[in-house]
Design a protein around this motif. Structure first.
Motif, mmCIF file in Angstrom:
data_model
loop_
_atom_site.group_PDB
_atom_site.id
_atom_site.type_symbol
_atom_site.label_atom_id
_atom_site.label_comp_id
_atom_site.label_asym_id
_atom_site.label_seq_id
_atom_site.Cartn_x
_atom_site.Cartn_y
_atom_site.Cartn_z
ATOM 1 N N THR A 120 -23.273 -1.048 1.012
ATOM 2 C CA THR A 120 -21.873 -0.677 1.268
ATOM 3 C C THR A 120 -20.975 -1.638 0.491
ATOM 4 O OG1 THR A 120 -21.567 -2.203 3.123
ATOM 5 C CG2 THR A 120 -22.432 -0.001 3.656
ATOM 6 N N PHE A 121 -19.714 -1.240 0.287
ATOM 7 C CA PHE A 121 -18.805 -2.113 -0.447
ATOM 8 C C PHE A 121 -18.540 -3.406 0.316
ATOM 9 C CE2 PHE A 121 -14.591 -3.635 -1.791
ATOM 10 C CZ PHE A 121 -14.862 -3.806 -3.137
ATOM 11 N N SER A 122 -18.555 -3.350 1.652
ATOM 12 C CA SER A 122 -18.322 -4.573 2.439
ATOM 13 C C SER A 122 -19.441 -5.604 2.238
ATOM 14 C CB SER A 122 -18.126 -4.247 3.923
ATOM 15 O OG SER A 122 -19.252 -3.575 4.423
ATOM 16 N N GLU A 169 -7.915 -0.257 7.386
ATOM 17 C CA GLU A 169 -9.332 0.144 7.389
ATOM 18 C C GLU A 169 -10.230 -1.048 7.079
ATOM 19 O OE1 GLU A 169 -12.252 2.800 4.606
ATOM 20 O OE2 GLU A 169 -10.214 3.551 4.855
ATOM 21 N N ASN A 170 -9.736 -1.944 6.190
ATOM 22 C CA ASN A 170 -10.553 -3.084 5.786
ATOM 23 C C ASN A 170 -10.263 -4.353 6.581
ATOM 24 O OD1 ASN A 170 -12.150 -2.178 3.225
ATOM 25 N ND2 ASN A 170 -10.102 -1.325 2.973
ATOM 26 N N LYS A 171 -9.426 -4.202 7.635
ATOM 27 C CA LYS A 171 -9.129 -5.316 8.554
ATOM 28 C C LYS A 171 -8.636 -6.566 7.807
ATOM 29 C CE LYS A 171 -12.440 -3.820 12.089
ATOM 30 N NZ LYS A 171 -12.879 -2.591 11.411
ATOM 31 N N LEU A 172 -7.676 -6.367 6.894
ATOM 32 C CA LEU A 172 -7.125 -7.490 6.129
ATOM 33 C C LEU A 172 -5.925 -8.085 6.870
ATOM 34 C CD1 LEU A 172 -7.341 -5.923 2.552
ATOM 35 C CD2 LEU A 172 -8.973 -7.437 3.673
ATOM 36 N N TYR A 218 0.845 -1.205 0.000
ATOM 37 C CA TYR A 218 0.000 0.000 0.000
ATOM 38 C C TYR A 218 0.881 1.257 0.000
ATOM 39 C CZ TYR A 218 -3.868 3.078 1.514
ATOM 40 O OH TYR A 218 -4.808 4.069 1.599
ATOM 41 N N ALA A 243 -18.242 -7.424 -0.780
ATOM 42 C CA ALA A 243 -17.116 -8.283 -0.415
ATOM 43 C C ALA A 243 -17.616 -9.545 0.288
ATOM 44 C CB ALA A 243 -16.153 -7.520 0.487
ATOM 45 N N VAL A 248 -5.855 -0.324 -1.742
ATOM 46 C CA VAL A 248 -6.819 -0.622 -0.676
ATOM 47 C C VAL A 248 -6.107 -0.518 0.667
ATOM 48 C CG1 VAL A 248 -8.260 -2.445 0.307
ATOM 49 C CG2 VAL A 248 -8.177 -2.132 -2.166
ATOM 50 N N ASP A 249 -6.691 0.221 1.604
ATOM 51 C CA ASP A 249 -6.103 0.362 2.937
ATOM 52 C C ASP A 249 -6.333 -0.937 3.722
ATOM 53 O OD1 ASP A 249 -5.418 0.900 5.525
ATOM 54 O OD2 ASP A 249 -6.414 2.844 5.631
ATOM 55 N N PRO A 250 -5.263 -1.705 3.994
ATOM 56 C CA PRO A 250 -5.461 -2.997 4.675
ATOM 57 C C PRO A 250 -5.927 -2.849 6.116
ATOM 58 C CG PRO A 250 -3.112 -2.534 4.387
ATOM 59 C CD PRO A 250 -3.847 -1.458 3.670
#
Length: 357
Positions: free
Chosen positions: A350-352, A106-109, A95, A355, A102-104
């Motif tokens: 939402t985008f989630s 923020e997206n809890k990856l 990143y 996903a 994609v912010d890992p």
């Protein structure tokens, strides 16, 4: 007396600033990109970045990350639209390097899904480029690392159950209709074999037992089933090596022509190329990215609006309304009949949601 070494890595290298090794240069690039990704970088964010850099140092993959950074830097300079698929999006290093968007955090990856110390396998950074310009990327890689250090990867088409019957029938001089009658009794299914077809289809089993000609056809077809029938170039696979590739892997020309300038192809498949420690990369041409780029150009030409694909709002109501209507033909991963039905029922907001779906 051939000794094959499966413990060595033959990673390509880029030129490094004087006095820096690959790990130090990678860390410098990450900390240079950190303020753009996280204007308010907390101690927790820096701790995550340092942790990832330490894992990369221990697994000795810094050169791999720098090669990917070099390729993506070229794509940005030439305005080639690109994307990164898969677990690579979980890395804050990628990143900060500007490779993923994609912010890992923020997206809890989870970074360990991409790379961890327990499983010291080469991480996959799968790169997609607009398909009309993929050749430019491969040409750059060849220029950058040297023609004898870059090759595409072979893939073998094998004789499936039906193809084995048809090829053997032709070789035995049987009529097309006789062979076709038998081949049509083999069910369509992934990984179907003649043995399984005999178990699942009683009609095929009966004619095998009653007709000696059919029995001979099937018995001979079973002997060639699964054999490589032809070789072709893998749709995405490219291998890059530190030393000339001929030192580590057998090569062949892609075409039958005598053009010595054509890109070579490995005679080992994707899996075996990785096992002998060579860097295999997925560099895929994606039609969707060409469509997106063309759409941006059309909007610019007709309305004067310049759209940045990376700064499109992720909460646009009209977009979610369109997705919820199921009109998603041509939208990557949402165009199948099952997904279109599912998205109409789910009505994501939402985008989630997408996903999760």
């Amino acid at each position: 007396n051939l000794e094959l070494d499966f413990e060595r890595l033959h990673l390509p290298e880029i030129e490094l600033p004087e006095g820096k090794n690959a790990d130090q240069f990678l860390a410098d690039l990450c900390y240079r990109g950190l303020p753009q990704c996280y204007p308010q970088a907390t101690a927790e964010i820096k701790k995550r970045l340092d942790y990832e850099l330490e894992v990369i140092r221990e697994t000795q993959f810094a050169n791999y990350f720098l090669v990917v950074w070099d390729i993506i830097s070229f794509a940005k300079k030439e305005n080639i639209v690109f994307g990164v698929r898969g677990s690579a999006a979980a890395s804050i290093v990628l990143y900060c390097l500007g490779i993923t968007a994609v912010d890992p955090l923020e997206n809890k990856l989870v970074f360990e899904r991409f790379l961890n110390l327990e499983r010291k396998e080469m991480p996959d950074i799968d790169l997609d480029f607009e398909d009309e310009r993929r050749d430019e990327v491969i040409a750059y890689i060849t220029r950058r690392f040297g023609q004898d250090h870059v090759a595409q990867i072979i893939t073998f088409g094998t004789l499936g159950a039906r193809a084995a019957l048809r090829d053997v029938g032709r070789a035995l001089g049987m009529t097309y209709s006789d062979v076709d009658r038998v081949a049509r009794l083999v069910p369509f299914a992934p990984g179907m074999t003649l043995a399984r077809a005999m178990e699942e289809n009683s009609e095929l089993r009966d004619i095998y037992q009653q007709d000696p000609t059919v029995r001979g056809l099937i018995d001979k077809a079973r002997k060639v089933e699964g054999i490589a029938r032809h070789a072709s170039t893998h749709a995405a696979g490219v291998v890059i090596s530190r030393e000339p590739l001929a030192n580590n892997v057998p090569l062949q020309r892609v075409s039958r022509g005598n053009n010595d300038e054509s890109t070579a192809m490995t005679q080992l498949t994707m899996e075996d190329v990785a096992r002998i420690g060579l860097l295999k990369m997925d560099i895929l041409g994606l039609a969707n990215l060409s469509v997106l780029n063309r759409a941006v150009g059309i909007i610019r030409d007709y309305s004067g609006v310049e759209i940045d694909l990376h700064s499109i709002p992720m909460d646009d109501e009209k977009t979610f309304a369109l997705l919820s209507s199921g009109e998603t033909t041509g939208v990557f991963q949402l165009e199948g009949a099952g997904m279109r039905r599912h998205i109409r029922e789910l009505k994501p907001t939402t985008f989630s949601d997408i996903a999760a779906m």
